[in-house]
Design an enzyme around this catalytic site. Sequence first.
Site, short mmCIF file in Angstrom:
data_model
loop_
_atom_site.label_atom_id
_atom_site.label_comp_id
_atom_site.label_asym_id
_atom_site.label_seq_id
_atom_site.Cartn_x
_atom_site.Cartn_y
_atom_site.Cartn_z
CG ASP A 1 -5.93 -4.80 3.87
OD1 ASP A 1 -4.73 -4.47 4.03
OD2 ASP A 1 -6.85 -3.97 3.69
CB THR B 1 -0.73 0.58 1.99
OG1 THR B 1 -0.68 0.31 3.39
CG2 THR B 1 -2.17 0.76 1.56
CE1 TYR C 1 0.14 5.90 -18.78
CE2 TYR C 1 0.79 7.99 -19.75
CZ TYR C 1 -0.12 7.23 -19.04
OH TYR C 1 -1.26 7.79 -18.58
NE ARG D 1 -0.63 8.48 0.82
CZ ARG D 1 -0.95 8.45 2.12
NH1 ARG D 1 -0.11 8.90 3.02
NH2 ARG D 1 -2.10 7.96 2.50
CE LYS E 1 -2.75 2.17 6.08
NZ LYS E 1 -3.00 1.78 4.69
#
Length: 418
Positions: free
Chosen positions: A197, A223, A52, A232, A226
């Site tokens: 984006d 992201t 964490y 991811r 891609k």
Amino acid sequence: MLDTLRVSDAEVYALLMEEQQRQSRCLRLIPSENYASAAVMEATGSWLTNKYAEGYPHKRYYEGQQITDRIETLAQDRAKALFGADHANVQPYSGSVANLAAYAAFAQPGETIMGLSLPFGGHLTHGWKVSATGRFFKAIQYTLDDQGRLDYDQIEDLARQHRPKVIVSGATAYPRLIDFKAFADIAERVGAVHITDMAHIAGLVAGGAHPSPIPHAGAVTTTTHKSLRGPRGAMILCHSDHAAAIDKAVFPGLQGGPHMHTISAIAVALGEASTKSFAEYAHQIVKNARRLAEKLIEYGFDLVSGGTDNHLILIDLRNKNLPGKKLSQALDRANIVTNYNTIPNDPAKPFNPSGLRLGTPAVTTRGMKEEQMDAIAGFIHRVAEYVDDESAIARIGAEVAEFCAGFTVPPMFIDRGD
Ligand code: DSN
């Protein structure tokens, strides 16, 4: 890989092996998919899964951050260097969260944002009505002109009329270059923040195969899995004057503990993306998409906007009298994986639309070039011709599997020597 899993959970192991075989056997033409390298996947599955790290480097809410601080800083530094950004937040869990966080940094709930409408190629999170971005903000949606191109006059008219706090550029199904400066100029004239984006094109931008939005946007979301070919995850890049607002919007605004295992894999992917071989890869993606588009046109397919400038092709199937879903399902049975998609002004419903969306990032990772694009167009043409003939589809599927067997499937070693 997976030697321990094979022993400890044979059921999940068997399913993962089947998926690996599917990815090897198929031509993967979904434009948002790719093959991450072995190094990226190893980093994704490391000991950092156990940690964490709420907060940011050197400002955490938990102890034991001797290594995580260095890893997150490394990912930030690589992102800034690769894209020429002042600041990088590498914590967003996904592109959807990154977009919501970026809007929340500059607009209060109920205030106005503007983005490309989903059926015209925008993303759900560009303000579509069922998304939180369309429910929590007042979302104004621009569309495309009759040629399937962005209409900057329409965007400016809407911006002047509605005075949004945020104007979003970027798309998930737009095959043409986007004029980021035009968006920036419109945003400046109405006092909005321009957010891009660039999820779909991030790898092209990294490799110099697409103009960069960085000089023209207050913040850029992306992201990382891609065309950028990482794990991811997602990032937000911005100018230093927006850094505090972006960081606060991600944590504590929307998220808790960052996924440090993903962040380490983002660092690996950014290292790979800064190489000469990645730049060649990015340019080959675009060359392959152009060639595939030309060949599809020769076979009588009608392409939205008449072609492509990037990694993506959108076929308007109305002249073939073939719904997108029917063709994409037949293609899947023939080992060619695509997705059905709306076309601009689609007369059909989104769940059974008139378009098919294709892209070249994954097949280019396998080493396919223009010659193979000719063959792929031929396969697609034959499936469309024999869409109701299951034995023909099965024959094409066997040919596709044999064709794919000639191209290496990552995970593989990516040479960072250059
Ligand atoms: N809309 C997805 C795609 O382009 O496939 C990404 O979220």
